[in-house]
Design a protein around this motif. Structure first.
Motif, short mmCIF file in Angstrom:
data_model
loop_
_atom_site.label_atom_id
_atom_site.label_comp_id
_atom_site.label_asym_id
_atom_site.label_seq_id
_atom_site.Cartn_x
_atom_site.Cartn_y
_atom_site.Cartn_z
N UNK A 131 0.82 -1.21 0.00
CA UNK A 131 0.00 0.00 0.00
C UNK A 131 0.85 1.26 0.00
N UNK A 132 2.02 1.19 0.65
CA UNK A 132 2.83 2.40 0.81
C UNK A 132 3.51 2.80 -0.50
N UNK A 133 3.88 1.80 -1.31
CA UNK A 133 4.67 2.11 -2.51
C UNK A 133 4.00 3.09 -3.48
N UNK A 134 2.74 2.87 -3.89
CA UNK A 134 2.14 3.85 -4.82
C UNK A 134 2.03 5.25 -4.22
N UNK A 135 1.77 5.32 -2.91
CA UNK A 135 1.69 6.64 -2.27
C UNK A 135 3.05 7.32 -2.30
#
Lengths: 156, 257
Positions: B151-155
């Motif tokens: 979840x953190x990567x695209x943000x």
């Protein structure tokens, strides 16, 4: 490990910042913010030569964008290009004897379709055809004609 | 004959390795259901994987955008095409640099930390301890870490690209004198939300999946010694970086025609 509240707040701020960045990229950087999603109607135009016209190229009249090129096909009977133009519904008073030509933005720029209004009292609607068209200017042909003309002048 | 046997043994080892990684992935995906009951676990991992990585991502994004703008201006001004500077900066950030550089930094900052943490848990027998208490370490320890990374990567990639565009704008418009209106209008005319932005987000989702998978697997699979943990951490960074670069080529070839 930090206390529970701090973790919650910073994670919330992180997710909010990430989504904000995505929103910024969508609305300010890409064309999502300027995309015209209003309804369109399609008209057809046949061209002898469309040069390097591409799907999604703008359709303009008096320099104002009225629509986009929806699709490009080939008519095997007439050996002509069939260009479908999607025009925004709010421009519903374009005369049906309008003249369509393929123009180039700048010397090496992209090609687009320019419309010159005719004088008819009836207007273009879904499925109608633009009868009068002018092909794209192909640089080689123009140069060829120029050289041919020069040669003929000199031989006189 | 000896060489042939070594080659064969190497292949069998590689395939076994891959099979173990795949089985672990399946167990992790299966374990995601427990996170619905314990969102707190995910929250804590989002903090250590996401929030703590923001600083390096933000600084790198800003500087990559500024350098792109500086170099792009130097070349484009030779063709009197400075007006395309914004397009160049935004397109290269959204399509390639945003997802790829973020993934490489993520592997170095968050991936290695994940591996070291899980490897040390294994070396100090905390994972066995959990098992003794009938708590599945895959569900309790690995699953939230995996989801948090995914979840953190695209943000993070979006933050990187957005700050890169702003950094590029600061140098291009603020210092080099490209017109402010031209910068934004040309960019909006040429950057397609579907073609450029959505494909970039898909890329970062894939990278997030692969990077965290590698990190979690290397930690769980490490030898329970200090040398083993250190080797696993190194492998995480190397394997993640290679996977990201290789996958990026494949994804680019598939996406942009």
């Amino acid at each position: 490990m930090k206390t529970g509240k701090t973790v919650e707040i910073t994670v919330g701020a992180f997710v909010a910042a990430g989504l904000l960045a995505l929103f910024f990229l969508a609305m300010k950087v890409s064309n999502l913010g300027t995309l015209d999603t209003s309804d369109t109607y399609e008209v057809v135009a046949h061209f002898d030569n469309i040069g390097s016209l591409k799907v999604k190229a703008p359709v303009t009249m008096a320099g104002v964008e009225l629509g986009r090129v929806a699709s490009i096909g080939f008519d095997q009977e007439r050996y002509q290009a069939v260009v479908k133009l999607a025009i925004y519904k709010r421009f519903d008073r374009i005369p049906d004897d309008t003249y369509a030509k393929i123009l180039t933005a700048g010397l090496l720029g992209e090609q687009y379709v320019g419309l010159d209004p005719g004088g008819s009292e009836t207007y273009l609607k879904e499925g109608s055809e633009i009868e009068i068209t002018q092909s794209a200017m192909v640089l080689e042909e123009v140069i060829g004609q120029f050289i041919f003309g020069k040669a003929r002048e000199e031989s006189k | 004959m000896e060489a042939l046997a070594r080659l064969g043994a190497g292949w069998i080892r590689a395939v076994r390795h891959l099979g173990r990684a795949l089985l672990l992935l399946l167990r992790i995906l299966e374990g995601q259901s427990e996170l619905l009951q314990r969102p707190r676990l995910l929250l804590e991992q989002l903090f250590s994987v996401g929030v703590l990585t923001v600083l390096i991502i933000a600084v790198s994004g800003l500087f990559v955008g500024m350098v792109l703008s500086l170099q792009g201006y130097y070349i484009l001004s030779q063709f009197a095409a400075e007006s395309a500077l914004g397009v160049m900066v935004a397109a290269s950030l959204l399509r390639e640099l945003g997802p790829v550089v973020t993934a490489l930094l993520f592997a170095g900052r968050a991936g290695s930390a994940l591996t070291a943490e899980i490897g040390l848990m294994k070396a100090t027998e905390q994972l066995s301890g959990l098992e003794m208490m009938a708590v599945d370490p895959v569900r309790r320890v690995l699953a939230p870490r995996f989801l948090a990374g995914f979840l953190a990567m695209p943000l993070l990639a979006a933050l990187f690209s957005a700050l890169g565009v702003l950094g590029g704008w600061f140098v291009g418009v603020g210092l080099l004198g490209v017109d402010d209106g031209t910068w934004w209008v040309q960019m909006q005319a040429r950057i397609d939300w579907n073609e450029d932005l959505a494909n970039g987000v898909i890329k970062s989702l894939v990278f997030g999946f692969v990077c965290t998978w590698i990190a979690v697997f290397q930690g769980y699979n490490s030898l329970p010694t200090s040398a083993g943990v250190s080797r696993a951490t190194t492998r995480t960074v190397v394997h993640s970086s290679l996977a990201v670069l290789g996958l990026d080529f494949v994804l680019t070839a598939l996406m942009f025609k």
